[in-house]
Structure formats: C-alpha cells, structure tokens
Design a protein around this motif. Structure first.
Motif, PDB file in Angstrom:
ATOM      1  N   PHE A 116       0.934  -1.278  -0.083  1.00 28.83           N
ATOM      2  CA  PHE A 116      -0.063  -0.013   0.014  1.00 28.83           C
ATOM      3  C   PHE A 116       0.740   1.236   0.108  1.00 28.83           C
ATOM      4  O   PHE A 116       0.361   2.384   0.181  1.00 28.83           O
ATOM      5  CB  PHE A 116      -0.678  -0.027   1.072  1.00 28.83           C
ATOM      6  N   TRP A 144      -7.353  -6.471  -6.881  1.00 25.52           N
ATOM      7  CA  TRP A 144      -8.898  -6.566  -7.094  1.00 25.52           C
ATOM      8  C   TRP A 144      -9.359  -5.506  -7.911  1.00 25.52           C
ATOM      9  O   TRP A 144     -10.432  -4.879  -7.460  1.00 25.52           O
ATOM     10  CB  TRP A 144      -9.350  -6.416  -5.424  1.00 25.52           C
ATOM     11  N   PHE A 166      -3.965 -10.742  -0.471  1.00 28.82           N
ATOM     12  CA  PHE A 166      -3.927  -9.764   0.505  1.00 28.82           C
ATOM     13  C   PHE A 166      -3.950  -8.294  -0.320  1.00 28.82           C
ATOM     14  O   PHE A 166      -3.298  -7.282  -0.242  1.00 28.82           O
ATOM     15  CB  PHE A 166      -2.750  -9.565   1.518  1.00 28.82           C
ATOM     16  N   ILE A 212      -6.143 -14.335  11.579  1.00 29.95           N
ATOM     17  CA  ILE A 212      -7.386 -14.837  11.316  1.00 29.95           C
ATOM     18  C   ILE A 212      -7.681 -16.413  11.341  1.00 29.95           C
ATOM     19  O   ILE A 212      -8.831 -16.856  11.298  1.00 29.95           O
ATOM     20  CB  ILE A 212      -8.228 -14.269  10.378  1.00 29.95           C
TER      21      ILE A 212
ATOM     22  N   ARG B  80      -8.057  -3.079   4.646  1.00 23.27           N
ATOM     23  CA  ARG B  80      -6.628  -3.718   4.494  1.00 23.27           C
ATOM     24  C   ARG B  80      -5.557  -2.601   4.661  1.00 23.27           C
ATOM     25  O   ARG B  80      -4.386  -2.877   5.109  1.00 23.27           O
ATOM     26  CB  ARG B  80      -6.655  -4.743   3.192  1.00 23.27           C
ATOM     27  N   ASP B  81      -5.765  -1.604   3.969  1.00 18.91           N
ATOM     28  CA  ASP B  81      -4.598  -0.462   3.817  1.00 18.91           C
ATOM     29  C   ASP B  81      -4.445   0.034   5.407  1.00 18.91           C
ATOM     30  O   ASP B  81      -5.313   0.851   5.612  1.00 18.91           O
ATOM     31  CB  ASP B  81      -5.238   0.423   2.913  1.00 18.91           C
ATOM     32  N   PRO B  82      -3.521   0.005   5.884  1.00 17.54           N
ATOM     33  CA  PRO B  82      -3.328   0.470   7.191  1.00 17.54           C
ATOM     34  C   PRO B  82      -3.459   2.159   7.021  1.00 17.54           C
ATOM     35  O   PRO B  82      -3.643   2.625   8.218  1.00 17.54           O
ATOM     36  CB  PRO B  82      -1.902   0.320   7.513  1.00 17.54           C
ATOM     37  N   ARG B  85      -7.446   2.672   7.351  1.00 18.31           N
ATOM     38  CA  ARG B  85      -7.579   2.438   8.920  1.00 18.31           C
ATOM     39  C   ARG B  85      -7.231   3.520   9.765  1.00 18.31           C
ATOM     40  O   ARG B  85      -8.213   3.707  10.691  1.00 18.31           O
ATOM     41  CB  ARG B  85      -6.865   1.065   9.363  1.00 18.31           C
ATOM     42  N   GLU B 116     -16.266  -8.886  -1.100  1.00 20.20           N
ATOM     43  CA  GLU B 116     -15.412 -10.081  -1.545  1.00 20.20           C
ATOM     44  C   GLU B 116     -13.982  -9.908  -1.246  1.00 20.20           C
ATOM     45  O   GLU B 116     -13.276 -10.832  -1.122  1.00 20.20           O
ATOM     46  CB  GLU B 116     -15.772  -9.935  -2.989  1.00 20.20           C
ATOM     47  N   GLU B 117     -13.477  -8.600  -1.451  1.00 18.60           N
ATOM     48  CA  GLU B 117     -12.084  -8.562  -1.073  1.00 18.60           C
ATOM     49  C   GLU B 117     -11.400  -8.762   0.299  1.00 18.60           C
ATOM     50  O   GLU B 117     -10.460  -9.435   0.648  1.00 18.60           O
ATOM     51  CB  GLU B 117     -11.634  -7.073  -1.514  1.00 18.60           C
ATOM     52  N   PRO B 119     -12.426 -10.410   3.790  1.00 18.46           N
ATOM     53  CA  PRO B 119     -13.336 -11.436   4.372  1.00 18.46           C
ATOM     54  C   PRO B 119     -13.723 -11.267   5.865  1.00 18.46           C
ATOM     55  O   PRO B 119     -13.124 -10.505   6.469  1.00 18.46           O
ATOM     56  CB  PRO B 119     -12.376 -12.807   4.193  1.00 18.46           C
ATOM     57  N   ASN B 121     -13.613 -12.922   8.651  1.00 13.88           N
ATOM     58  CA  ASN B 121     -12.798 -13.000   9.920  1.00 13.88           C
ATOM     59  C   ASN B 121     -11.854 -11.656  10.087  1.00 13.88           C
ATOM     60  O   ASN B 121     -11.582 -11.426  11.017  1.00 13.88           O
ATOM     61  CB  ASN B 121     -11.834 -14.292   9.682  1.00 13.88           C
ATOM     62  N   GLU B 122     -11.121 -11.344   8.630  1.00 10.60           N
ATOM     63  CA  GLU B 122     -10.206  -9.996   9.019  1.00 10.60           C
ATOM     64  C   GLU B 122     -10.925  -9.016   9.605  1.00 10.60           C
ATOM     65  O   GLU B 122     -10.700  -8.285  10.247  1.00 10.60           O
ATOM     66  CB  GLU B 122      -9.868  -9.801   7.590  1.00 10.60           C
ATOM     67  N   ARG B 126     -10.028  -6.954  12.883  1.00  6.25           N
ATOM     68  CA  ARG B 126      -9.451  -5.490  12.782  1.00  6.25           C
ATOM     69  C   ARG B 126     -10.586  -4.453  13.570  1.00  6.25           C
ATOM     70  O   ARG B 126     -10.088  -3.656  14.151  1.00  6.25           O
ATOM     71  CB  ARG B 126      -9.675  -5.072  11.626  1.00  6.25           C
TER      72      ARG B 126
END
Lengths: 228, 279
Positions: A116, A144, A166, A212, B80-82, B85, B116-117, B119, B121-122, B126
């Motif tokens: 990223f 994606w 990821f 996870i 996902r991108d910190p 977040r 979809e990207e 999921p 559990n993540e 988070r």
C-alpha cells in the motif's frame, strides 16, 4: 529440523484451538529433529502492517519463538528460521545479519509490507531489498482491480497450499530462484538458495491470514519451519 | 424518551438555520449531526465552528442527540490498507471530540464492511482491535461509541447474539450498540435485538421496512414509520421491558418527493404515538 513431532502437534493444536480450526493433516517429520534452534520473528515499523506480526505471534509457539522489534536484535545466531514480517525498509545493519544467517544455513522469510506504499515509499522499499539481500521486486499490483474471480494465492512449495490474497501484491521480479506461489498468472513468492541457507520472499503478506486462523496458511508456515 | 432527527434530512437548499427551525417546529427535542454528510459539519470544520453549531442548535431550542457519520462506508475501520484504517480511526476520534464540544455523549460508528476482497474474519478482528483503544478514548471523554447494526449493507454481525459476542470481545463499557430497527430485514426481529442488548443500546434509529416489496419482489425497501413490516407494538414493549428511555432518532431514508417539510411533521407525530404506546 529442531522440532520434534510431538512438539509440532502440540504447537499446531494450540494454534488451531485459538482459532477454532481443525488440526492439519500430519505428514512424516524431517529426519533432523535433534538440535533445538530458535524461530525468530522480527517486526518492522509497527505502523506498516501490525496485524502481520500479530499473525505470526498468534500461531508460533512462544517457547520456541522470539518476537521482537529488529532494532533490538542481536546477531541472530542459533536461528533455524528468521521471519521478517511486513518489511518496508530493510536497514543495512539488519540485511548484513540476515546475510550472515543465510551463510550459516538459516531459512529467512522476507514478507513485503509495501503493497500500500506510495510511489516514493515503494521505490525506497525496492531499493532496500535489492541492496540488502539482492532481491528484485516489481511494482505493486492491485489484485482486486478489476474484481477477481478467486481471491487465493496458490503455494507450490514446500507443500501445495491455498491462502487468501492480500489485495496489494508486490511480485518478485525476474531473478534466479524458484517461484513458489502464484495468484493466477502472477508470481507471488520466491525461494532462493543463498549458500547453505534459503531466502524466501513473500509478496502477499501471510501474517494477516495467520491472524484470522487460516488453516492452510498455518500449515504452510509450519511446513517451511520443518524444512528449515 | 426524546425525539431527534438527522440534519442530513434537512432539504439541501434549506441550510442549517432554517432546518433547525423546521426540526423544532415539527416537534423534535434534538438533532443528530452527521459528520461529513452535510456542508456545515465536515472533518475540516474547526472546533470554533463546531461550537457555533451548538450555539445555533441551542438557540433553536434543541440539543444535539448524538454525532453520526457515513464516512466509514468509504473509509472503514476494517480496510486492509493501514493508511485507510488510520484515517477511519481519526474519523471516530473527531466524532468523540465533537461530541464533547456539542454537549452529547454518544456517537454512531459503522464498524466494519465485509466485501469479496476483505473477508469476514479479517473484518471482525480488525474492528475489535480498532475499537478497543477507541473505546478507551471515548471512555476518557465521557462518550459512548454505538456501533450500528447495518446488517445487510455491512454483511457483518447479522445476529444479535453475534453482535453481543463482538461487544464482549471489545470489552469496553464505552462501546455499545446503536440499534437501527429498520436495518434488520429478514435476519431477525428488532424487538429481540432490544431484549438481548438492553443496557448496551446507546441510541435507537427509527425507520420502517417493507420486506420483499422492492424491485421484482426480492428486495426490502425502507419506508416511513408504520407503513412497513416492523412490529411496532412489540418494539415499544421491548423498550419498556429493558427500560430504554433514551433518544429515538428518525432516519427516514425514503424521502417525500413533495413538501419535504411535511415529512418532519408526520414523522414527529408518528414517534409521539410510538412513545405513547397507542398503537
């Protein structure tokens, strides 16, 4: 390898029970399971991808593993496995220690944490990997965009395993070594022999899948540890 | 119980001052301010400007019921991108800060977004990881974070017991549920969510839902109170059962095409009927 069959089953049972996942199928352990050595996980900047190092911490046994920030690291002697989680910039001091480890026969996993990053940040990342370990990586790819049909990375070594991707992949570029994971047609991970050691580069962070409780990711990691 | 309505319901060409007059005249006690959704309340709005908003609200004879935001749909805590977040956490922090400036003790957060990207559990992990420190900050500020149940839209925390487990895992008295009784659709019944969560409910959003009456009959659509399929007598009884006596906040996603001010009046009157229990 420095782990007994009983220890392996104990560790994986512990890791799986944390995440509520079933035990992986056990295959015969490596012949060399006599001399205990450490597994060490080093976290880079905690702002880069903290969940990655948390993932390794969640599944690796505390008794056998050390988790630390790399600034505090000693010369990393007596390690059979060193994991550099979510690496962004690899300081030369650390790279030198890793090169020494490789020359002693250690397996070193370098996981990119630069997926990223902005353009400038990624250039620094690429340069530090090239100068530090001779690793060449290509520009990040957003898996994606456009939407993917299957969100998985397929590992082919040391065991065939399927793990979630990821989003941002930093693929290994053309260089000596064996591609050991693919996302469709894109290479994801590379294995190189460096002297008696093994350097493994992962372009799609594994730590988040570990955190996870992805059973396949845990199995892959233990398979690497057992082959180290 | 007291009645409130979102400032994002104010017709676009009315402005904040005129909107406040309408909210008061319609019979509401307070107003919900939406950070990032209206021109007068953005992430760039200064503390002084926020204080001026409070002055206007109080001059109109109202109070701020809570601070909400829709910014987390594009900037989720579960990204996902910190960097995203971090930005999402900063939005929550600004909500906490402005809640203090506005004199309210509750904020609304859309906690995570399963795609979809990214999921399930993540997203779960988070959100728990993000909300623990944010809960500490909220507690120090005397503010409660209400995580909204956007069941279908988030594809996350679909059942009330799972939501309770989520709050247990966060384990902060400053993090609870901002319940939207119109969001549950086919995955349950609002009155059961109220029973299960009771004292953990920070605020309640009110709207009604027509199940399976959208396009081709396969979608649910939001509508005005008492027009849809919510069991309002049961919802009101559940509020009494758990002793909920807090804010009820109208969130009318289907707008009147004409006479938009009339929707404020009709909604306030419907809320009065709900509060009175004459259903």
């Amino acid at each position: 390898m420095d782990i007994t069959r009983r220890e392996f089953l104990g560790y994986t049972a512990g890791a799986m029970s944390v995440v509520g996942a079933p035990l992986p199928h056990w295959t015969a352990p490596s012949v060399a399971e006599r001399r205990p050595k450490k597994w060490r996980v080093f976290c880079s900047d905690p702002d880069v991808l903290p969940e990655s190092s948390a993932g390794y911490r969640a599944v690796l046994p505390e008794r056998r593993s050390q988790f630390e920030h790399w600034e505090q690291s000693d010369p990393m002697t007596h390690c059979s496995l060193v994991i550099m989680s979510s690496v962004f910039l690899l300081p030369e001091k650390i790279a030198r220690r890793l090169r020494i480890c490789l020359q002693r026969g250690t397996t070193v996993i370098v996981e990119s944490g630069a997926g990223f990053a902005n353009h400038l940040g990624f250039r620094k990342h690429r340069r530090s990997l090239r100068e530090g370990l001779g690793l060449r990586v290509a520009a990040p790819v957003n898996l994606w965009s456009p939407p993917r049909a299957t969100p998985y990375v397929d590992y082919t070594w040391p065991t065939r395993t399927r793990v979630r991707d990821f989003t941002r992949l930093v693929p290994p570029a053309n260089q000596p070594g064996e591609i050991i994971a693919w996302a469709g047609d894109l290479p994801v991970a590379l294995r190189q022999r460096v002297g008696p050691g093994t350097l493994i580069y992962i372009g799609s962070p594994l730590g988040p899948a570990l955190s996870i409780g992805d059973t396949e990711a845990i199995r892959w990691l233990y398979a690497v540890a057992l082959s180290a | 119980m007291k009645k409130s309505i979102g400032d994002n319901m104010i017709p676009k060409d009315w402005g904040f001052d005129r909107g406040l007059e309408l909210v008061k005249r319609a019979g509401f006690d307070g107003i919900e301010l939406w950070l990032g959704d209206v021109p007068w309340f953005q992430m760039t709005t200064t503390d002084a400007q926020v204080r001026e908003l409070r002055r206007k609200v109080e001059s109109a004879g109202l109070v701020v019921s809570n601070v909400s935001t829709g910014l987390h749909w594009a900037t989720p805590l579960s990204a996902r991108d910190p960097n995203v977040r971090a930005q999402a956490a900063r939005i929550v922090e600004r909500q906490i800060e402005t809640a203090g400036l506005l004199g309210t003790d509750a904020i609304l957060v859309v906690a995570g977004l399963v795609t979809e990207e990214v999921p399930y559990n993540e997203v779960y992990q988070r959100c728990v990881d993000a909300l623990k420190p944010l809960g500490d900050k909220a507690a120090r500020a005397g503010v409660k974070i209400g995580c909204e149940n956007c069941n279908s839209e988030q594809r996350f925390l679909l059942s009330p017991r799972e939501f309770a487990q989520f709050l247990n895992d966060i384990n902060s008295p400053a993090v609870g549920l901002h319940l939207d009784v119109g969001n549950i659709h086919d995955t349950g019944f609002a009155e059961q969510w109220i029973e299960i969560h009771g004292p953990r409910i920070t605020r309640i959003h009110l709207k009604d839902v027509l199940k399976h009456r959208g396009r081709s009959g396969d979608q649910s659509v939001y509508t005005n109170l008492f027009l849809g399929d919510n069991n309002w007598p049961a919802i009101r009884a559940a509020m009494t059962k758990v002793g909920y006596d807090g804010w009820l906040i109208a969130e009318m996603e289907a707008r009147y095409r004409y006479a938009p001010d009339q929707q404020f009046v009709d909604t306030a009157q419907a809320m009065d009927r709900l509060i009175s229990g004459r259903l």
